[in-house]
Design a protein around this motif. Structure first.
Motif, PDB file in Angstrom:
ATOM      1  N   UNK A 156      -2.575   2.813  -8.629  1.00 23.56           N
ATOM      2  CA  UNK A 156      -2.514   3.121  -7.198  1.00 23.56           C
ATOM      3  C   UNK A 156      -2.257   4.613  -6.995  1.00 23.56           C
ATOM      4  N   UNK A 157      -1.366   5.181  -7.813  1.00 26.99           N
ATOM      5  CA  UNK A 157      -1.097   6.619  -7.730  1.00 26.99           C
ATOM      6  C   UNK A 157      -2.354   7.432  -8.020  1.00 26.99           C
ATOM      7  N   UNK A 158      -3.124   6.991  -9.013  1.00 31.68           N
ATOM      8  CA  UNK A 158      -4.381   7.691  -9.336  1.00 31.68           C
ATOM      9  C   UNK A 158      -5.347   7.636  -8.157  1.00 31.68           C
ATOM     10  N   UNK A 159      -5.421   6.480  -7.495  1.00 34.37           N
ATOM     11  CA  UNK A 159      -6.324   6.351  -6.348  1.00 34.37           C
ATOM     12  C   UNK A 159      -5.888   7.235  -5.182  1.00 34.37           C
ATOM     13  N   UNK A 160      -4.582   7.415  -5.024  1.00 34.15           N
ATOM     14  CA  UNK A 160      -4.056   8.152  -3.873  1.00 34.15           C
ATOM     15  C   UNK A 160      -3.929   9.652  -4.092  1.00 34.15           C
ATOM     16  N   UNK A 161      -4.023  10.093  -5.339  1.00 33.77           N
ATOM     17  CA  UNK A 161      -3.659  11.473  -5.641  1.00 33.77           C
ATOM     18  C   UNK A 161      -4.580  12.496  -4.947  1.00 33.77           C
ATOM     19  N   UNK A 162      -5.818  12.096  -4.647  1.00 33.34           N
ATOM     20  CA  UNK A 162      -6.719  13.012  -3.942  1.00 33.34           C
ATOM     21  C   UNK A 162      -6.687  12.797  -2.428  1.00 33.34           C
ATOM     22  N   UNK A 163      -5.731  12.012  -1.965  1.00 27.71           N
ATOM     23  CA  UNK A 163      -5.508  11.761  -0.545  1.00 27.71           C
ATOM     24  C   UNK A 163      -6.764  11.210   0.141  1.00 27.71           C
ATOM     25  N   UNK A 164      -7.271  10.070  -0.353  1.00 26.61           N
ATOM     26  CA  UNK A 164      -8.474   9.483   0.242  1.00 26.61           C
ATOM     27  C   UNK A 164      -8.185   8.880   1.611  1.00 26.61           C
ATOM     28  N   UNK A 165      -9.249   8.580   2.338  1.00 23.31           N
ATOM     29  CA  UNK A 165      -9.123   7.933   3.639  1.00 23.31           C
ATOM     30  C   UNK A 165      -9.373   6.426   3.550  1.00 23.31           C
ATOM     31  N   UNK A 166     -10.029   6.003   2.461  1.00 21.95           N
ATOM     32  CA  UNK A 166     -10.316   4.589   2.258  1.00 21.95           C
ATOM     33  C   UNK A 166     -10.133   4.239   0.789  1.00 21.95           C
ATOM     34  N   UNK A 167      -9.463   3.111   0.519  1.00 24.87           N
ATOM     35  CA  UNK A 167      -9.342   2.611  -0.849  1.00 24.87           C
ATOM     36  C   UNK A 167      -9.893   1.190  -0.890  1.00 24.87           C
ATOM     37  N   UNK A 168     -10.831   0.955  -1.812  1.00 18.85           N
ATOM     38  CA  UNK A 168     -11.334  -0.388  -2.074  1.00 18.85           C
ATOM     39  C   UNK A 168     -10.400  -1.020  -3.099  1.00 18.85           C
ATOM     40  N   UNK A 169      -9.698  -2.061  -2.695  1.00 18.44           N
ATOM     41  CA  UNK A 169      -8.728  -2.739  -3.557  1.00 18.44           C
ATOM     42  C   UNK A 169      -9.363  -4.046  -4.040  1.00 18.44           C
ATOM     43  N   UNK A 170      -9.843  -4.050  -5.278  1.00 13.21           N
ATOM     44  CA  UNK A 170     -10.601  -5.188  -5.797  1.00 13.21           C
ATOM     45  C   UNK A 170      -9.682  -6.137  -6.560  1.00 13.21           C
ATOM     46  N   UNK A 171      -9.184  -7.161  -5.890  1.00 12.98           N
ATOM     47  CA  UNK A 171      -8.250  -8.133  -6.478  1.00 12.98           C
ATOM     48  C   UNK A 171      -7.082  -7.419  -7.184  1.00 12.98           C
ATOM     49  N   UNK A 172      -6.384  -6.503  -6.513  1.00 16.30           N
ATOM     50  CA  UNK A 172      -5.418  -5.647  -7.199  1.00 16.30           C
ATOM     51  C   UNK A 172      -4.131  -6.327  -7.633  1.00 16.30           C
ATOM     52  N   UNK A 173      -3.875  -7.566  -7.172  1.00  8.30           N
ATOM     53  CA  UNK A 173      -2.634  -8.243  -7.568  1.00  8.30           C
ATOM     54  C   UNK A 173      -2.885  -9.566  -8.281  1.00  8.30           C
ATOM     55  N   UNK A 174      -4.137  -9.963  -8.456  1.00  4.46           N
ATOM     56  CA  UNK A 174      -4.407 -11.300  -8.999  1.00  4.46           C
ATOM     57  C   UNK A 174      -4.019 -11.433 -10.468  1.00  4.46           C
ATOM     58  N   UNK A 175      -3.908 -10.321 -11.201  1.00  6.78           N
ATOM     59  CA  UNK A 175      -3.533 -10.386 -12.616  1.00  6.78           C
ATOM     60  C   UNK A 175      -2.032 -10.280 -12.824  1.00  6.78           C
ATOM     61  N   UNK A 176      -1.260 -10.268 -11.727  1.00  6.91           N
ATOM     62  CA  UNK A 176       0.181 -10.059 -11.813  1.00  6.91           C
ATOM     63  C   UNK A 176       0.935 -11.347 -11.477  1.00  6.91           C
ATOM     64  N   UNK A 177       2.161 -11.464 -11.994  1.00  8.80           N
ATOM     65  CA  UNK A 177       2.987 -12.619 -11.645  1.00  8.80           C
ATOM     66  C   UNK A 177       3.416 -12.511 -10.185  1.00  8.80           C
ATOM     67  N   UNK A 178       3.923 -13.619  -9.619  1.00  6.84           N
ATOM     68  CA  UNK A 178       4.175 -13.689  -8.188  1.00  6.84           C
ATOM     69  C   UNK A 178       5.210 -12.670  -7.711  1.00  6.84           C
ATOM     70  N   UNK A 179       6.255 -12.469  -8.487  1.00 11.03           N
ATOM     71  CA  UNK A 179       7.282 -11.503  -8.095  1.00 11.03           C
ATOM     72  C   UNK A 179       6.719 -10.093  -8.065  1.00 11.03           C
ATOM     73  N   UNK A 180       5.930  -9.745  -9.081  1.00 12.60           N
ATOM     74  CA  UNK A 180       5.322  -8.419  -9.137  1.00 12.60           C
ATOM     75  C   UNK A 180       4.272  -8.261  -8.045  1.00 12.60           C
ATOM     76  N   UNK A 181       3.530  -9.348  -7.759  1.00  9.66           N
ATOM     77  CA  UNK A 181       2.566  -9.319  -6.661  1.00  9.66           C
ATOM     78  C   UNK A 181       3.241  -8.891  -5.366  1.00  9.66           C
ATOM     79  N   UNK A 182       4.375  -9.508  -5.063  1.00  4.94           N
ATOM     80  CA  UNK A 182       5.082  -9.213  -3.820  1.00  4.94           C
ATOM     81  C   UNK A 182       5.489  -7.745  -3.756  1.00  4.94           C
ATOM     82  N   UNK A 183       5.981  -7.207  -4.880  1.00  2.31           N
ATOM     83  CA  UNK A 183       6.403  -5.807  -4.917  1.00  2.31           C
ATOM     84  C   UNK A 183       5.222  -4.863  -4.702  1.00  2.31           C
ATOM     85  N   UNK A 184       4.070  -5.175  -5.316  1.00  2.00           N
ATOM     86  CA  UNK A 184       2.896  -4.315  -5.181  1.00  2.00           C
ATOM     87  C   UNK A 184       2.333  -4.395  -3.761  1.00  2.00           C
TER      88      UNK A 184
END
Length: 280
Positions: free
Chosen positions: A164-192
């Motif tokens: 996420x930091x890599x995606x934001x570092x150039x200060x974009x206006x749009x981010x395509x988030x392609x299933x960004x939490x599906x590989x994470x456990x439920x607790x980590x999903x909530x934090x992300x």
């Protein structure tokens, strides 16, 4: 999340995407005249099962899938067939966070090198890039001291924070988030998810949030679009679509979302099977 009027940042108009396969190059239409808009500072959820076409739409916006017909407009400019230098220039405005936090980071580079690379490639001086990297790491909840460590030293949730930091570092206006939490456990999903919400509040960035889970998009998205076999079958306010969907396919997606209560989960299972039988 409540819906409010926002000026359109991205407009997808009647977009079709074809893939070819086999010796005879037979065409398969993955997207069938898809249209949607994303406003400035808005999170639009794009929901569907595997094979529904949702990731293909994200790839088309990023220039990774060929558009057979229709148009994609970003900030008033047609980017449907942007190539070469024009597409590279768009990287400062449109970024992506992939599903797999393990495969999306180069294991041979340090975290500092991974995050600085898009900046130095765009002409930022090394000193300024290092400063921006440290600031962005802190913004996603990681200490700046991790710049000399490698991706293998981090958990899945930490790696996704780095992505996420890599995606934001150039200060974009749009981010395509392609299933960004599906590989994470439920607790980590909530934090992300909380991190995505906080970053959008602070930066005003827009998200196209791709997911198969209505429960996930309910938490973060202002509006939701449901895709089935390459077509949009339902769209509307995020709360309405994720809690009281009208299309039978959307209702099946809702019934497939897990809940913590075993009794309610059993009821959902029965309802899901009933809807599946009706659709067969």
């Amino acid at each position: 999340m409540a819906t409010e009027e926002r000026p359109d940042l991205l407009t997808v108009s009647d977009v079709c995407v074809d893939y070819t396969s086999g010796r005879r190059k037979q065409a398969f239409r993955a997207l069938k005249g898809v249209s949607l808009e994303i406003g400035a500072g808005e999170c639009l959820g794009l929901v569907g099962e595997s094979g529904s076409g949702k990731s293909t739409l994200g790839k088309a916006i990023l220039g990774l899938a060929p558009v057979a017909s229709g148009t994609i407009t970003f900030d008033g400019k047609d980017i449907t067939h942007a190539k070469g230098a024009e597409r590279r220039a768009l990287a400062s405005s449109i970024q992506v966070v992939f599903q797999d936090p393990y495969g999306s980071l180069d294991p041979q580079l340090t975290i500092g090198e991974i995050l600085a690379e898009p900046l130095t490639a765009a002409g930022t001086r090394r000193g300024a890039a290092r400063s921006a990297v440290g600031e962005m790491l802190e913004r996603v909840g990681l200490p700046g001291s991790v710049v000399d460590r490698y991706p293998s030293e981090f958990s899945g949730g930490q790696r996704q924070r780095i992505a996420i930091a890599r995606a934001l570092v150039r200060k974009p206006r749009l981010i395509v988030c392609d299933e960004p939490v599906s590989a994470l456990d439920l607790t980590t999903q909530a934090a992300i998810l909380d991190l995505f919400i906080s970053l959008q509040r602070d930066t005003g960035v827009s998200y196209l949030f791709v997911s198969h889970d209505l429960g996930v998009v309910r938490r973060i998205c202002h509006r939701v679009v449901v895709m089935y076999h390459g077509e949009i079958v339902e769209s509307g306010d995020g709360e309405a679509v994720t809690r009281d969907p009208q299309h039978p396919y959307s209702r099946r997606l809702l019934m497939a979302s897990p809940v913590a209560d075993p009794s309610r989960q059993a009821e959902r299972r029965v309802a899901w099977l009933r809807l599946k039988d009706q659709a067969a």
